[in-house]
Design a protein around this motif. Structure first.
Motif, mmCIF file in Angstrom:
data_model
loop_
_atom_site.group_PDB
_atom_site.id
_atom_site.type_symbol
_atom_site.label_atom_id
_atom_site.label_comp_id
_atom_site.label_asym_id
_atom_site.label_seq_id
_atom_site.Cartn_x
_atom_site.Cartn_y
_atom_site.Cartn_z
ATOM 1 N N TRP A 1 45.421 44.300 36.152
ATOM 2 C CA TRP A 1 44.257 44.686 35.717
ATOM 3 C C TRP A 1 43.815 45.074 37.147
ATOM 4 C CZ3 TRP A 1 44.202 38.756 34.308
ATOM 5 C CH2 TRP A 1 44.509 38.587 33.403
ATOM 6 N N GLU A 2 43.124 46.266 36.891
ATOM 7 C CA GLU A 2 42.296 46.820 38.017
ATOM 8 C C GLU A 2 41.869 46.212 38.712
ATOM 9 O OE1 GLU A 2 43.307 50.686 38.260
ATOM 10 O OE2 GLU A 2 44.653 50.368 36.894
ATOM 11 N N THR A 3 41.171 45.406 38.995
ATOM 12 C CA THR A 3 39.681 45.050 39.222
ATOM 13 C C THR A 3 39.606 43.115 39.377
ATOM 14 O OG1 THR A 3 38.033 44.903 37.742
ATOM 15 C CG2 THR A 3 38.884 46.870 39.370
ATOM 16 N N ASP A 4 39.363 42.496 40.415
ATOM 17 C CA ASP A 4 39.145 41.113 40.443
ATOM 18 C C ASP A 4 40.269 40.670 39.803
ATOM 19 O OD1 ASP A 4 37.552 38.973 41.288
ATOM 20 O OD2 ASP A 4 36.630 39.092 39.541
ATOM 21 N N TRP A 5 41.248 40.895 39.927
ATOM 22 C CA TRP A 5 43.110 40.462 38.618
ATOM 23 C C TRP A 5 43.055 38.668 39.343
ATOM 24 C CZ3 TRP A 5 47.853 38.353 40.436
ATOM 25 C CH2 TRP A 5 47.805 38.351 42.027
ATOM 26 N N ARG A 6 43.230 38.296 40.432
ATOM 27 C CA ARG A 6 43.297 37.324 40.876
ATOM 28 C C ARG A 6 42.058 36.129 40.359
ATOM 29 N NH1 ARG A 6 46.926 35.772 45.261
ATOM 30 N NH2 ARG A 6 47.257 37.953 46.170
ATOM 31 N N ASN A 7 41.044 36.805 40.136
ATOM 32 C CA ASN A 7 39.852 35.669 39.052
ATOM 33 C C ASN A 7 40.209 35.777 37.927
ATOM 34 O OD1 ASN A 7 38.138 34.685 41.610
ATOM 35 N ND2 ASN A 7 36.911 36.162 41.948
ATOM 36 N N ARG A 8 39.906 36.961 36.949
ATOM 37 C CA ARG A 8 40.506 36.866 35.708
ATOM 38 C C ARG A 8 41.947 36.459 35.663
ATOM 39 N NH1 ARG A 8 39.635 42.857 34.385
ATOM 40 N NH2 ARG A 8 40.638 42.040 32.332
ATOM 41 N N CYS A 9 42.790 35.801 36.398
ATOM 42 C CA CYS A 9 44.554 35.076 35.457
ATOM 43 C C CYS A 9 43.654 34.087 36.161
ATOM 44 C CB CYS A 9 45.185 35.871 37.583
ATOM 45 S SG CYS A 9 47.171 35.525 37.092
ATOM 46 N N ARG A 10 43.411 33.476 37.149
ATOM 47 C CA ARG A 10 42.812 32.210 37.139
ATOM 48 C C ARG A 10 41.831 31.846 36.098
ATOM 49 N NH1 ARG A 10 43.213 29.536 41.290
ATOM 50 N NH2 ARG A 10 42.983 31.461 42.675
ATOM 51 N N THR A 11 41.027 32.402 35.581
ATOM 52 C CA THR A 11 40.241 31.547 34.041
ATOM 53 C C THR A 11 41.307 31.903 32.619
ATOM 54 O OG1 THR A 11 38.691 33.461 34.824
ATOM 55 C CG2 THR A 11 38.402 33.258 33.004
ATOM 56 N N ARG A 12 42.385 32.954 33.253
ATOM 57 C CA ARG A 12 43.312 32.808 31.548
ATOM 58 C C ARG A 12 44.178 31.964 31.973
ATOM 59 N NH1 ARG A 12 45.713 38.150 28.873
ATOM 60 N NH2 ARG A 12 43.666 38.399 28.881
ATOM 61 N N ILE A 13 45.074 31.442 33.603
ATOM 62 C CA ILE A 13 46.086 30.516 33.918
ATOM 63 C C ILE A 13 45.133 28.327 33.135
ATOM 64 C CG2 ILE A 13 47.542 28.618 35.161
ATOM 65 C CD1 ILE A 13 47.827 31.704 36.357
ATOM 66 N N ARG A 14 43.602 28.897 33.620
ATOM 67 C CA ARG A 14 42.900 27.786 33.407
ATOM 68 C C ARG A 14 42.755 27.640 31.967
ATOM 69 N NH1 ARG A 14 37.766 29.011 37.583
ATOM 70 N NH2 ARG A 14 38.540 28.377 38.723
#
Length: 129
Positions: free
Chosen positions: A45-58
């Motif tokens: 992901w280009e932007t905000d990857w940490r939050n997007r990744c956290r959401t997917r992992i949750r």
């Protein structure tokens, strides 16, 4: 076959994408004694990857983290592992290769089982979810 399709996040160093691809291929093989829905990140992901990744992992039932000599310096993978631990997502490490083991395990994997990549080990992990 398992009655339930678990949502599994596969954490891997970008250099080890081949392992993720092979594992997903195994899960799609009719002879494989396990199946799941792959929730790993397919493209960075280009932007905000940490939050997007956290959401997917949750949203996952578990995480398989491939462990190779690349893991200790794979900042994205280490973030994914740390996130799974913080979110209390069941996690298992799998050695992706047989060379130069044991690898230096980063602190993110402290106390986590790291096993050989076998169908039995994956099946047992999925059965516990």
């Amino acid at each position: 076959m398992m009655a339930r399709h678990h949502r599994i996040f596969i954490a891997f160093a970008i250099e080890d994408k081949w392992a993720r691809d092979r594992l997903v291929g195994q899960a799609n093989n009719a002879r494989t004694p396990f199946e799941w829905i792959d929730m790993s990140v397919k493209q960075p992901w280009e932007t905000d990857w940490r939050n997007r990744c956290r959401t997917r992992i949750r949203g996952c039932d578990g995480m398989i983290a491939f462990v190779t000599r690349n893991t200790a310096r794979a900042s994205g993978q280490l973030f994914e592992i740390a996130t799974a631990r913080a979110e209390r997502i069941p996690l298992i490490g799998m050695y992706a290769t047989q060379d130069q083991r044991p690898y230096l395990l980063p602190p993110e994997l402290a106390g986590i089982s790291v096993l050989d990549w076998t169908w039995d080990n994956i099946s047992r992990f999925l059965a516990r979810l």
